[in-house]
Design a protein around this motif. Structure first.
Motif, PDB file in Angstrom:
ATOM      1  N   LEU A 134      37.093  89.359  40.988  1.00  0.00           N
ATOM      2  CA  LEU A 134      37.251  90.923  40.983  1.00  0.00           C
ATOM      3  C   LEU A 134      36.433  91.529  41.930  1.00  0.00           C
ATOM      4  N   SER A 135      34.983  91.022  42.007  1.00  0.00           N
ATOM      5  CA  SER A 135      33.866  91.666  42.844  1.00  0.00           C
ATOM      6  C   SER A 135      34.488  91.301  44.445  1.00  0.00           C
ATOM      7  N   ASP A 136      34.996  90.410  44.666  1.00  0.00           N
ATOM      8  CA  ASP A 136      35.514  89.834  46.173  1.00  0.00           C
ATOM      9  C   ASP A 136      36.510  91.145  46.778  1.00  0.00           C
ATOM     10  N   ARG A 137      36.866  91.951  45.869  1.00  0.00           N
ATOM     11  CA  ARG A 137      38.012  92.763  46.191  1.00  0.00           C
ATOM     12  C   ARG A 137      37.309  94.278  46.134  1.00  0.00           C
TER      13      ARG A 137
ATOM     14  N   LYS B  39      43.257  88.033  27.459  1.00  0.00           N
ATOM     15  CA  LYS B  39      42.097  87.978  28.418  1.00  0.00           C
ATOM     16  C   LYS B  39      42.493  87.460  29.740  1.00  0.00           C
ATOM     17  N   ILE B  40      41.911  88.208  30.721  1.00  0.00           N
ATOM     18  CA  ILE B  40      42.026  88.082  32.229  1.00  0.00           C
ATOM     19  C   ILE B  40      41.344  86.825  32.518  1.00  0.00           C
ATOM     20  N   ALA B  41      41.970  85.850  33.283  1.00  0.00           N
ATOM     21  CA  ALA B  41      41.229  84.835  33.879  1.00  0.00           C
ATOM     22  C   ALA B  41      40.563  84.920  34.973  1.00  0.00           C
ATOM     23  N   ARG B  42      41.480  85.308  36.148  1.00  0.00           N
ATOM     24  CA  ARG B  42      41.023  85.544  37.485  1.00  0.00           C
ATOM     25  C   ARG B  42      41.878  86.765  38.138  1.00  0.00           C
ATOM     26  N   VAL B  43      41.419  87.167  39.037  1.00  0.00           N
ATOM     27  CA  VAL B  43      42.305  87.985  40.180  1.00  0.00           C
ATOM     28  C   VAL B  43      42.600  87.235  41.497  1.00  0.00           C
ATOM     29  N   ARG B  44      43.769  87.170  41.631  1.00  0.00           N
ATOM     30  CA  ARG B  44      44.051  86.301  42.857  1.00  0.00           C
ATOM     31  C   ARG B  44      44.482  87.212  44.022  1.00  0.00           C
ATOM     32  N   ALA B  45      44.071  86.708  45.035  1.00  0.00           N
ATOM     33  CA  ALA B  45      44.106  87.279  46.482  1.00  0.00           C
ATOM     34  C   ALA B  45      45.032  86.297  47.265  1.00  0.00           C
TER      35      ALA B  45
ATOM     36  N   ASP C 299      44.129  88.179  52.120  1.00  0.00           N
ATOM     37  CA  ASP C 299      43.387  89.090  52.150  1.00  0.00           C
ATOM     38  C   ASP C 299      43.616  90.408  51.380  1.00  0.00           C
ATOM     39  N   ALA C 300      44.656  90.118  50.430  1.00  0.00           N
ATOM     40  CA  ALA C 300      45.011  91.355  49.640  1.00  0.00           C
ATOM     41  C   ALA C 300      45.282  90.751  48.255  1.00  0.00           C
ATOM     42  N   VAL C 301      44.864  91.780  47.279  1.00  0.00           N
ATOM     43  CA  VAL C 301      45.192  91.516  45.885  1.00  0.00           C
ATOM     44  C   VAL C 301      46.571  91.218  45.617  1.00  0.00           C
ATOM     45  N   ASN C 302      46.745  90.102  44.905  1.00  0.00           N
ATOM     46  CA  ASN C 302      48.415  89.662  44.725  1.00  0.00           C
ATOM     47  C   ASN C 302      48.899  89.556  43.220  1.00  0.00           C
ATOM     48  N   SER C 303      47.852  89.178  42.434  1.00  0.00           N
ATOM     49  CA  SER C 303      48.360  89.105  40.907  1.00  0.00           C
ATOM     50  C   SER C 303      47.019  88.917  40.055  1.00  0.00           C
ATOM     51  N   VAL C 304      46.981  89.401  39.021  1.00  0.00           N
ATOM     52  CA  VAL C 304      46.283  89.170  37.623  1.00  0.00           C
ATOM     53  C   VAL C 304      46.745  87.989  36.899  1.00  0.00           C
ATOM     54  N   GLU C 305      45.868  87.200  36.722  1.00  0.00           N
ATOM     55  CA  GLU C 305      46.327  85.707  35.736  1.00  0.00           C
ATOM     56  C   GLU C 305      45.500  85.789  34.864  1.00  0.00           C
ATOM     57  N   LEU C 306      46.142  85.658  33.528  1.00  0.00           N
ATOM     58  CA  LEU C 306      45.763  85.730  32.259  1.00  0.00           C
ATOM     59  C   LEU C 306      45.264  84.022  31.721  1.00  0.00           C
TER      60      LEU C 306
ATOM     61  N   LEU D 133      43.940  97.206  42.247  1.00  0.00           N
ATOM     62  CA  LEU D 133      43.349  97.166  40.778  1.00  0.00           C
ATOM     63  C   LEU D 133      42.625  98.383  40.658  1.00  0.00           C
ATOM     64  N   THR D 134      42.192  98.964  39.553  1.00  0.00           N
ATOM     65  CA  THR D 134      41.155  99.731  39.298  1.00  0.00           C
ATOM     66  C   THR D 134      40.447  99.415  38.166  1.00  0.00           C
ATOM     67  N   VAL D 135      39.222  99.420  37.957  1.00  0.00           N
ATOM     68  CA  VAL D 135      38.261  99.357  36.918  1.00  0.00           C
ATOM     69  C   VAL D 135      37.078 100.200  36.704  1.00  0.00           C
ATOM     70  N   GLN D 136      36.840 100.608  35.570  1.00  0.00           N
ATOM     71  CA  GLN D 136      35.503 101.381  35.421  1.00  0.00           C
ATOM     72  C   GLN D 136      34.343 100.517  35.251  1.00  0.00           C
ATOM     73  N   SER D 137      33.436 100.666  36.345  1.00  0.00           N
ATOM     74  CA  SER D 137      32.099  99.909  36.365  1.00  0.00           C
ATOM     75  C   SER D 137      31.290 100.397  35.490  1.00  0.00           C
ATOM     76  N   ARG D 138      30.268  99.509  35.010  1.00  0.00           N
ATOM     77  CA  ARG D 138      28.816 100.057  34.239  1.00  0.00           C
ATOM     78  C   ARG D 138      28.168 100.295  35.543  1.00  0.00           C
ATOM     79  N   VAL D 139      27.671 101.542  35.536  1.00  0.00           N
ATOM     80  CA  VAL D 139      26.766 102.099  36.518  1.00  0.00           C
ATOM     81  C   VAL D 139      25.083 101.789  36.019  1.00  0.00           C
ATOM     82  N   VAL D 140      24.237 101.562  37.054  1.00  0.00           N
ATOM     83  CA  VAL D 140      23.047 101.571  36.806  1.00  0.00           C
ATOM     84  C   VAL D 140      21.868 101.883  37.996  1.00  0.00           C
ATOM     85  N   ALA D 141      21.259 102.956  37.350  1.00  0.00           N
ATOM     86  CA  ALA D 141      20.592 103.861  38.483  1.00  0.00           C
ATOM     87  C   ALA D 141      19.464 102.830  39.276  1.00  0.00           C
TER      88      ALA D 141
END
Length: 324
Positions: free
Chosen positions: A118-121, A194-200, A203-210, A221-229
């Protein structure tokens, strides 16, 4: 001693530095070189600069400062303390800088769910704001990864940019009945598990594997991050971020003034919803407040000196009447 030290050299910090420089204030901007939007291809919604690369926007902003009494220092602030009449800021390099006022524009750090790939993308084809990046992924197969209580809202929001939305619950609580009905009305698919991994691929997101072995094709993909000042260096001043439902930010009033007199904050570090353009305006607003605060202090000092000088002159002399 400088007039103002600005900690953070993004849109908010540079905008503040520009306005303070034009107000004939001496300013130092300290930039750690880790902008929140660094992974993004471009800044969007910024009038006249739509699509500009984040680092190019910083370069242009720094160039605007060249004619004013503003200098930019590359470095990381590790501490701050109060001095008589101002503050001292300590850098990781060992250098120290003093100023009468501080403006914090360090932004936030996004903490993502621990999902492989996830963080790679992030900032590429994993977005968090439709107003910033929705246009670039319009009409694609968009997966929304649930993270917190606003997952259904996020899925419904991105539905405006694409008819092909899938909400992955990732073992988060199921949406309430009213939310499930809303999602169904907008044709949004809800996937449990439960999501196991995001596959690319290429160099592009291809699928979500459970974890159950199933795979779901997506193009973004989109996801709400937790933000830290970014504000750990302020603990010496007794200033710490305030927790909220999305993470933590610095609290400030409408001018950007924090709980510590003489210390302001602007941009994402105090307002997680601020876009780059809004952060720039936030920095300008804080700059005006800082300048007005310094003007008030300068006036008070000048008035006190004037009154002391006047009191030291005999009444007759002050009227031009010869004495003796």
């Amino acid at each position: 001693m400088q007039d103002v030290i600005i900690i953070g050299g993004g849109a908010a910090g540079l905008s503040a530095a520009l306005l303070l420089g034009r107000s004939r204030r001496s300013v130092t901007v300290i930039d750690g070189g880790q902008p929140r939007n660094a992974p993004a291809h471009g800044v969007h919604g910024f009038l006249t600069r739509d699509g500009v690369a984040p680092r190019e926007l910083v370069r242009l902003g720094r160039a605007d400062l060249a004619q004013y009494d503003v200098r930019v220092v590359e470095g990381t602030v590790v501490g701050a303390q109060r001095l008589d009449g101002g503050f001292r800021v300590s850098l990781e390099s060992g250098d120290v800088l003093d100023a009468a006022r501080i403006l914090v524009t360090t932004g936030l750090v996004d903490e993502l769910p621990e999902i492989e790939g996830l963080s790679d993308r992030w900032g590429k084809d994993v977005a968090h704001c439709p107003y910033c990046h929705g246009w670039e992924i319009q009409d694609q197969a968009i997966g929304v990864i649930a993270s917190g209580s606003f997952a259904a809202h996020q899925a419904l929001l991105f539905r405006q940019w694409s008819p092909n939305i899938t909400l992955f619950l990732n073992d988060e609580p199921r949406p309430a009945d009213v939310e499930r009905e809303q999602l169904a009305a907008r044709g949004i698919t809800v996937v449990e598990g439960k999501i196991a991994r995001v596959r690319a691929v290429d160099d592009a997101v291809n699928s979500v594997e459970l974890t159950d072995g199933t795979s779901h094709p997506v193009q973004a993909l989109t996801v709400q991050s937790r933000v830290v000042a970014r504000a750990a260096f302020l603990t010496g001043l007794g200033l710490v971020p305030t927790p909220n439902q999305f993470g933590e930010t610095l609290e400030s009033d409408e001018t950007g003034l924090t709980a510590v007199p003489g210390v302001w904050a602007a941009g994402n570090v105090t307002d997680m919803k601020a876009t780059v353009l809004a952060s720039a305006q936030d920095g300008a607003n804080a700059a005006v407040a800082i300048n007005m605060d310094m003007m008030a202090q300068e006036l008070a000092t000048a008035l006190a000196e004037h009154q002391a000088d006047t009191a030291a002159v005999p009444p007759e002399e002050s009227l031009g009447v010869p004495v003796g």
